[in-house]
Design a protein around this motif. Structure first.
Motif, PDB file in Angstrom:
ATOM      1  N   ARG A 418       0.820  -1.209   0.000  1.00 34.93           N
ATOM      2  CA  ARG A 418       0.000   0.000   0.000  1.00 34.93           C
ATOM      3  C   ARG A 418       0.856   1.263   0.000  1.00 34.93           C
ATOM      4  O   ARG A 418       0.321   2.371  -0.025  1.00 34.93           O
ATOM      5  N   GLN A 419       2.164   1.113   0.048  1.00 37.60           N
ATOM      6  CA  GLN A 419       3.031   2.290  -0.023  1.00 37.60           C
ATOM      7  C   GLN A 419       3.950   2.256  -1.245  1.00 37.60           C
ATOM      8  O   GLN A 419       4.809   3.118  -1.401  1.00 37.60           O
ATOM      9  N   LEU A 420       3.761   1.269  -2.138  1.00 39.56           N
ATOM     10  CA  LEU A 420       4.639   1.136  -3.303  1.00 39.56           C
ATOM     11  C   LEU A 420       4.038   1.707  -4.578  1.00 39.56           C
ATOM     12  O   LEU A 420       4.761   2.121  -5.470  1.00 39.56           O
ATOM     13  N   GLY A 421       2.728   1.682  -4.732  1.00 37.66           N
ATOM     14  CA  GLY A 421       2.136   2.142  -5.971  1.00 37.66           C
ATOM     15  C   GLY A 421       2.031   1.046  -7.013  1.00 37.66           C
ATOM     16  O   GLY A 421       2.440  -0.103  -6.810  1.00 37.66           O
ATOM     17  N   ASP A 422       1.443   1.416  -8.151  1.00 37.80           N
ATOM     18  CA  ASP A 422       1.261   0.481  -9.260  1.00 37.80           C
ATOM     19  C   ASP A 422       2.617   0.199  -9.914  1.00 37.80           C
ATOM     20  O   ASP A 422       3.603   0.865  -9.641  1.00 37.80           O
ATOM     21  N   TYR A 423       2.635  -0.798 -10.796  1.00 35.95           N
ATOM     22  CA  TYR A 423       3.870  -1.194 -11.485  1.00 35.95           C
ATOM     23  C   TYR A 423       4.970  -1.524 -10.476  1.00 35.95           C
ATOM     24  O   TYR A 423       6.109  -1.085 -10.616  1.00 35.95           O
ATOM     25  N   SER A 424       4.618  -2.309  -9.464  1.00 33.58           N
ATOM     26  CA  SER A 424       5.599  -2.702  -8.453  1.00 33.58           C
ATOM     27  C   SER A 424       5.791  -4.214  -8.466  1.00 33.58           C
ATOM     28  O   SER A 424       4.827  -4.967  -8.631  1.00 33.58           O
ATOM     29  N   GLY A 474      -5.862   5.625   3.601  1.00 32.91           N
ATOM     30  CA  GLY A 474      -5.409   5.898   2.239  1.00 32.91           C
ATOM     31  C   GLY A 474      -5.877   4.866   1.248  1.00 32.91           C
ATOM     32  O   GLY A 474      -6.767   4.057   1.519  1.00 32.91           O
ATOM     33  N   GLY A 475      -5.254   4.898   0.085  1.00 29.11           N
ATOM     34  CA  GLY A 475      -5.649   4.026  -1.008  1.00 29.11           C
ATOM     35  C   GLY A 475      -4.644   2.927  -1.257  1.00 29.11           C
ATOM     36  O   GLY A 475      -3.681   2.747  -0.511  1.00 29.11           O
ATOM     37  N   SER A 476      -4.868   2.213  -2.340  1.00 27.86           N
ATOM     38  CA  SER A 476      -3.964   1.125  -2.698  1.00 27.86           C
ATOM     39  C   SER A 476      -3.917   0.964  -4.207  1.00 27.86           C
ATOM     40  O   SER A 476      -4.948   0.962  -4.880  1.00 27.86           O
ATOM     41  N   SER A 477      -2.706   0.831  -4.718  1.00 30.50           N
ATOM     42  CA  SER A 477      -2.503   0.459  -6.115  1.00 30.50           C
ATOM     43  C   SER A 477      -1.910  -0.943  -6.210  1.00 30.50           C
ATOM     44  O   SER A 477      -1.318  -1.310  -7.217  1.00 30.50           O
ATOM     45  N   SER A 478      -2.081  -1.705  -5.139  1.00 31.77           N
ATOM     46  CA  SER A 478      -1.490  -3.039  -5.075  1.00 31.77           C
ATOM     47  C   SER A 478      -2.231  -4.016  -5.973  1.00 31.77           C
ATOM     48  O   SER A 478      -3.445  -4.198  -5.854  1.00 31.77           O
ATOM     49  N   ARG A 479      -1.472  -4.655  -6.855  1.00 28.46           N
ATOM     50  CA  ARG A 479      -2.024  -5.690  -7.723  1.00 28.46           C
ATOM     51  C   ARG A 479      -1.992  -7.058  -7.047  1.00 28.46           C
ATOM     52  O   ARG A 479      -2.422  -8.054  -7.638  1.00 28.46           O
ATOM     53  N   PHE A 480      -1.464  -7.101  -5.830  1.00 31.71           N
ATOM     54  CA  PHE A 480      -1.284  -8.377  -5.148  1.00 31.71           C
ATOM     55  C   PHE A 480      -2.565  -8.753  -4.409  1.00 31.71           C
ATOM     56  O   PHE A 480      -2.733  -8.539  -3.223  1.00 31.71           O
ATOM     57  N   TYR A 556       2.389   7.605  -2.162  1.00 29.44           N
ATOM     58  CA  TYR A 556       3.095   6.334  -1.971  1.00 29.44           C
ATOM     59  C   TYR A 556       4.600   6.546  -1.818  1.00 29.44           C
ATOM     60  O   TYR A 556       5.307   6.842  -2.792  1.00 29.44           O
ATOM     61  N   PRO A 557       5.125   6.382  -0.590  1.00 25.30           N
ATOM     62  CA  PRO A 557       6.497   6.821  -0.306  1.00 25.30           C
ATOM     63  C   PRO A 557       7.577   5.774  -0.548  1.00 25.30           C
ATOM     64  O   PRO A 557       8.723   5.991  -0.158  1.00 25.30           O
TER      65      PRO A 557
END
Length: 747
Positions: A418-424, A474-480, A556-557
């Motif tokens: 949740r702190q990495l962003g998409d394309y991770s 917050g949000g999430s760009s996690s594809r996992f 996303y830090p």
């Protein structure tokens, strides 16, 4: 020795000679990039083999132009620690694929390798950075340049030729799921960061392909790949400056954008890809298509062969996963496009291969362990995390002073993805730190009461037991998770916990389900409350901002973002981030970017204030900076001073003293408002900024410069014109307006 084999000749000369020897099919093969590289080399334990798809593609074209994503690892690629490529295996896989390509090419032409690097390398053990929106919050392009050098070093070790880097998009609507890929809403600010990442990566010998060209951030309703319904003036003023800066920085390649601009899809827009990019800006590299984008032109042409021909004619040189470019031989035979235009693109691709030295050095050295990019040896990512944190409210609670018990609550408290962003890619547990991890390291004397769920009653009871509550929302760009994907890798809607990232556009800017209720429950029982927002976009958080004691906004830090947040909360350093994008009060208020056009009549809604909740550039530290001796020094305007020139018109000098007990960063920003012109100008425009660390009790002199190009407008005839007769200058840092003056710079 044939001319193309002679390394003493210029790359362009060698490329022309080799192109003339290729068959029509071989030429088209140099422009196709149809394969998903992560499926091209198969791994079973320590054993590697080439897939039949890879072999047949190479045999069909008599070689291979470019291979995409050999090392890509994420849920879409299906590659992880069990079946993916890292370390010595990655090097072996590269050599295996490259050798097959060379051996099955009549002229021994090697392939290019392209790889995603939107915020660090999207690969196993990839060196990851905070997302672009967080990087933009640092207001420190030089730090990004240093981090880019680290990324470039890793990419170089793995044989990557083209790093696909998100750098060109300007954020105009935060409903867009890809907001995190933008440096922010301002063109000058974004241009400086784009220049920094390009120069950083390319300094290590890796070519950068910047994306997306152009105006993808100018969405309709925040929808990805939707129409940019703007005219040439908005395009020139907002979206093209960053592309021009990328050209000036020496970017080797551009990726065209999915969207259309005023009805013309970018992939068939010759005025954009050739007229502006090449003829006006002098770009001489390659243009790559976005994934499956050429085939999307079929909606206009109703003919896939024509789609490929139109994209080639417009200036696209390399396809990506599409069918249209694989049918270029048919397009030539049918007369849809000339072989001369096909040769133009082939020569550009071959020239890049010669420039890369691939004909002389096609393989990577094996038998050595690759560099381990640890945070201790390469601290740039962690430092970006630290400088990206934006303190928007503090009622004296922060920094925390040794509380006995800290409640750490919320879905973003202990989930690294949740702190990495998409394309991770997947990350090893020891190569990242969540907020909870960071607090364990930073506050060893405090008891941590933790809950990562959304149960309001349980969270309220936990908060009641603590001296201080840290609520991580917050949000999430996690594809996992349970995520389905489109053919181009974009997540499809209703995808697990994702609410940000590619394909995750939102009609509302509310926090994800349950979080507002969780906040109210925690607020009702917490003695003192710190709210930490970890997000990929601005959310509408008016109630939270009003009711919390302290508010820290963290786009996303990155992998070490959790540690950075904990360090900031406990005063290991003072936050120095500034908002790279305005935060709206409500989605219905959009757009709220600070640099809107100045209308004759001020416009606002009946039921909302005209201002954003927080504006571009706002943020603060723990201490107090004192600005003094602010002075304007003019330079004489030369007779016939041309618009767009780099010549300085004035400089604003200032002294800044740190009156606090922690080191603080000064982030002065110089805004201008052009008050006299023959077209409507903007309310304000950022024209210069800097960032400087000042120790406790220390003082520094800083200087910002205004140049002729900064007062250039595109007039009614769409010609650049100097508009310097009446200008308002404004100096700001964070929440404070430091100085204003109206001036003229005419003879």
């Amino acid at each position: 020795m044939l001319p193309y084999q002679d390394a003493s000749r210029a790359p362009a000369e060698r490329a022309r000679d080799l192109c003339a020897r290729l068959s029509l099919a071989e030429k088209a093969g140099q422009l196709t990039q149809r394969l998903y590289g992560f499926h091209s080399v198969l791994r079973q334990g320590e054993s590697l083999s080439l897939s039949e798809d890879f072999r047949s593609e190479v045999r069909h074209w008599g070689g291979l132009g470019t291979l995409y994503g050999l090392y890509r690892a994420d849920p879409w690629s299906g590659r992880d620690w069990e079946n993916g490529l890292s370390g010595p295996l990655a090097v072996r896989a590269y050599n295996l694929a490259q050798r097959y390509v060379i051996e099955h090419s009549r002229f021994g032409i090697p392939m290019l390798l392209s790889s995603e690097c939107p915020h660090g390398h999207q690969a196993l053990d990839g060196y990851l950075l905070p997302v672009n929106l967080a990087v933009g919050a640092t207001f420190d392009p030089e730090l990004l340049r240093a981090a880019g050098e680290v990324c470039g070093k890793q990419l170089k070790e793995l044989g990557v030729d083209l790093a696909l880097v998100s750098a060109l998009d300007i954020l105009r609507d935060p409903r867009w799921g890809r907001s995190e890929e933008c440096y922010g809403e301002d063109p000058l600010h974004a241009a400086r960061f784009a220049r920094a990442i390009i120069q950083g990566i390319q300094s290590q010998g890796v070519a950068v392909a910047v994306k997306h060209f152009c105006a993808q951030g100018e969405t309709t309703g925040g929808i990805n790949a939707s129409a940019a319904r703007i005219g040439p003036r908005e395009l020139r003023e907002i979206h093209l400056p960053v592309a021009k800066a990328a050209c000036e920085a020496g970017a080797a390649a551009f990726m065209a954008a999915y969207n259309e601009i005023d009805g013309a899809p970018c992939h068939m827009n010759a005025g954009l890809l050739t007229g502006i990019l090449r003829e006006e800006y002098g770009f001489d590299g390659v243009v790559m298509a976005d994934g499956c984008a050429i085939d999307r032109l079929d909606a206009l042409t109703r003919d896939n062969v024509r789609s490929g021909a139109l994209a080639l004619e417009a200036g696209v040189d390399i396809g990506l996963w599409d069918t249209g470019f694989s049918r270029l031989p048919e397009a030539v035979e049918k007369g849809y496009v000339s072989e001369k235009l096909l040769d133009r693109a082939v020569i550009r691709v071959l020239k890049l291969k010669f420039e890369r030295g691939l004909f002389e050095r096609p393989y990577l050295p094996e038998g050595r362990s690759p560099t381990h990019f640890s945070p201790s040896a390469f601290p740039q990512s962690h430092e970006l995390s630290r400088q990206s944190l934006i303190l928007l409210k503090n009622n004296g609670l922060l920094p925390l002073r040794a509380p006995r018990a800290v409640a750490v609550i919320g879905p973003s408290a202990n989930d690294v993805y949740r702190q990495l962003g998409d394309y991770s890619p997947p990350v090893r547990r020891g190569d990242a730190a969540t907020l909870l991890d960071g607090l364990r390291l930073t506050a060893p004397g405090s008891t941590l009461l933790t809950d990562g769920g959304l149960d309001p009653a349980r969270a309220a009871a936990l908060a009641a037991q603590a001296d201080v509550t840290v609520l991580a929302l917050g949000g999430s760009s996690s594809r996992f998770g349970q995520v389905r994907f489109d053919a181009n890798g974009a997540a499809l809607t209703a995808a697990g916990q994702m609410d940000c990232g590619e394909g995750m556009d939102c009609g509302s800017l509310s926090l994800p389900a349950g979080q507002q209720t969780l906040f109210q429950a925690v607020r009702s029982s917490a003695k003192r409350l710190v709210t930490v927002l970890i997000a990929g976009r601005p959310y509408a958080i008016a109630d939270i901002a009003r009711d919390t004691d302290a508010l820290l906004y963290c786009f996303y830090p990155g992998p070490w973002g959790g540690l950075a947040i904990a360090e900031a909360l406990f005063g290991r350093f003072s936050p120095s981030g500034r908002l790279p994008v305005s935060i709206p009060r409500h989605a219905g208020q959009l757009p709220v970017y600070y640099n809107a056009k100045a209308g004759v009549i001020p416009m606002s809604y009946r039921d909302l204030p005209a201002t954003p909740l927080f504006a571009f550039g706002e943020g603060m530290g723990y201490g107090r900076l004192v600005y003094s001796d602010i002075a304007l020094r003019r330079f004489p305007l030369r007779p016939g001073q041309a618009a767009g020139e780099d010549a300085p018109l004035c400089e604003v000098r200032m002294r800044v003293r740190n009156a606090g007990t922690l080191a603080e960063y000064a982030v002065p920003m110089l805004f201008v408002s052009i008050l006299q012109a023959d077209v409507t100008c903007r309310v304000a425009e950022l024209k210069d900024f800097c960032k400087a660390s000042i120790p406790p009790g220390g003082e520094r002199e800083l200087c910002l410069v205004l140049r002729a190009r900064d007062l250039t407008v595109w007039n009614r005839r769409m010609q650049p014109q100097l508009a310097a007769s009446c200008v308002r200058l404004c100096l700001r840092d964070g929440f404070h307006t430091l100085w204003e003056e109206t001036a003229g710079f005419t003879d």
